[in-house]
Scaffold this motif. Structure first.
Motif, PDB file in Angstrom:
ATOM      1  N   UNK A  41       0.828  -1.210   0.000  1.00  0.00           N
ATOM      2  CA  UNK A  41       0.000   0.000   0.000  1.00  0.00           C
ATOM      3  C   UNK A  41       0.864   1.262   0.000  1.00  0.00           C
ATOM      4  N   UNK A  42       1.952   1.236   0.763  1.00  0.00           N
ATOM      5  CA  UNK A  42       2.858   2.392   0.778  1.00  0.00           C
ATOM      6  C   UNK A  42       3.517   2.578  -0.588  1.00  0.00           C
ATOM      7  N   UNK A  57      12.734   8.293  -2.454  1.00  0.00           N
ATOM      8  CA  UNK A  57      12.824   9.011  -1.177  1.00  0.00           C
ATOM      9  C   UNK A  57      11.467   9.031  -0.464  1.00  0.00           C
ATOM     10  N   UNK A  58      10.394   9.186  -1.233  1.00  0.00           N
ATOM     11  CA  UNK A  58       9.047   9.196  -0.654  1.00  0.00           C
ATOM     12  C   UNK A  58       8.738   7.839  -0.016  1.00  0.00           C
ATOM     13  N   UNK A  59       9.009   6.767  -0.761  1.00  0.00           N
ATOM     14  CA  UNK A  59       8.768   5.416  -0.240  1.00  0.00           C
ATOM     15  C   UNK A  59       9.622   5.168   0.993  1.00  0.00           C
ATOM     16  N   UNK A  64       9.945   4.168   6.836  1.00  0.00           N
ATOM     17  CA  UNK A  64      10.495   4.543   8.149  1.00  0.00           C
ATOM     18  C   UNK A  64       9.367   4.950   9.081  1.00  0.00           C
ATOM     19  N   UNK A  65       8.477   5.820   8.617  1.00  0.00           N
ATOM     20  CA  UNK A  65       7.383   6.296   9.468  1.00  0.00           C
ATOM     21  C   UNK A  65       6.445   5.178   9.890  1.00  0.00           C
ATOM     22  N   UNK A  66       6.202   4.218   9.012  1.00  0.00           N
ATOM     23  CA  UNK A  66       5.283   3.126   9.324  1.00  0.00           C
ATOM     24  C   UNK A  66       5.887   2.122  10.297  1.00  0.00           C
TER      25      UNK A  66
END
Length: 124
Positions: A41-42, A57-59, A64-66
């Motif tokens: 999903x990410x 970079x977005x992925x 990291x955040x997830x």
């Protein structure tokens, strides 16, 4: 018995601690494994209009955040501040998240020279 319990010897622990080093200081940061579905999903949520580097970079920020856990043990859940971090810290966080989630087999980012075990799971 749950599938994860049956495969525990193969998958390993759900939460991993990694040491992040910056400016001579070390901090342990914990990461949890996210599901394959959550990673998918990410990946599909990356804006199509971005160039390949920006997509990566977005992925990276999203993974990291997830998977990074805050002091309360909950995922940090947002990546807005990720780009503001020093590059060396971002790379260590990505490396830790990627290793935790099996996205890389070995640490792709060499540790800082002042600590040979930065961003590697603790031994033991």
């Amino acid at each position: 018995m749950k599938l994860r319990e049956v495969l525990a010897g193969l998958i390993g622990p759900e939460v991993h601690a990694h040491r992040i080093v910056w400016n001579g200081r070390t901090q342990e940061v914990r990461f949890r494994q996210i599901s394959g579905e959550q990673a998918r999903q990410l990946r599909i949520a990356v804006p199509a209009e971005l160039d390949d580097e920006a997509k990566g970079r977005h992925f990276m920020a999203q993974i990291v955040a997830a998977s990074m856990l805050g002091h309360d043990g909950e995922p940090v859940g947002h990546s807005d501040e990720f780009e503001q971090l020093p590059e060396a810290v971002k790379l260590q966080l990505w490396n830790a998240a990627a290793v935790t989630n099996g996205l890389v087999q070995l640490a792709a980012v060499p540790p800082p020279a002042d600590d040979d075990e930065a961003s590697a799971p603790p031994k033991g």
